[in-house]
Design a protein around this motif. Sequence first.
Motif, PDB file in Angstrom:
ATOM      1  N   SER A  26      -6.562  -3.858   4.687  1.00 31.54           N
ATOM      2  CA  SER A  26      -7.062  -5.110   2.970  1.00 31.54           C
ATOM      3  C   SER A  26      -7.763  -4.571   2.713  1.00 31.54           C
ATOM      4  O   SER A  26      -8.119  -4.249   1.438  1.00 31.54           O
ATOM      5  N   SER A  32      -4.814  -6.821  -0.999  1.00 33.07           N
ATOM      6  CA  SER A  32      -4.199  -8.798  -0.700  1.00 33.07           C
ATOM      7  C   SER A  32      -3.515  -7.460   1.303  1.00 33.07           C
ATOM      8  O   SER A  32      -2.874  -6.793   1.438  1.00 33.07           O
ATOM      9  N   GLU A  33      -3.648  -8.314   1.744  1.00 28.09           N
ATOM     10  CA  GLU A  33      -3.061  -8.737   3.477  1.00 28.09           C
ATOM     11  C   GLU A  33      -1.667  -8.700   3.113  1.00 28.09           C
ATOM     12  O   GLU A  33      -0.908  -7.908   3.554  1.00 28.09           O
ATOM     13  N   VAL A  36      -0.801  -5.502   1.742  1.00 26.90           N
ATOM     14  CA  VAL A  36      -0.826  -4.542   3.054  1.00 26.90           C
ATOM     15  C   VAL A  36       0.683  -5.036   4.025  1.00 26.90           C
ATOM     16  O   VAL A  36       1.475  -3.474   4.574  1.00 26.90           O
TER      17      VAL A  36
END
Length: 93
Positions: A26, A32-33, A36
């Motif tokens: 990320s 953002s995670e 991902v």
Amino acid sequence: KIESLTKREHEVIELVGHGYNSAAISSRLFISEATVRNHLTSILGKLGLSNRFELAVYAFRHRLVELQPEPVNPRANSAPAASDAATVRRAVI
């Protein structure tokens, strides 16, 4: 299967293949995670895989990722540490 992957999904696969975790991916891709994780879910579904390990193996077998000449430390910053810079200065002098 591979043809259905987006450019961004290819980028995620490459980073997974080099050992990066979701936080590192990320950070490197400026997403953002959660994004991902969404990309990983999409990739795994498109390729019929169950987890990141299977994805990494698949990526190397299908040459979506190439081995690096030196091990990559996914958690390291791209800039050398201060101690590395001092070592380089000493070696040059």
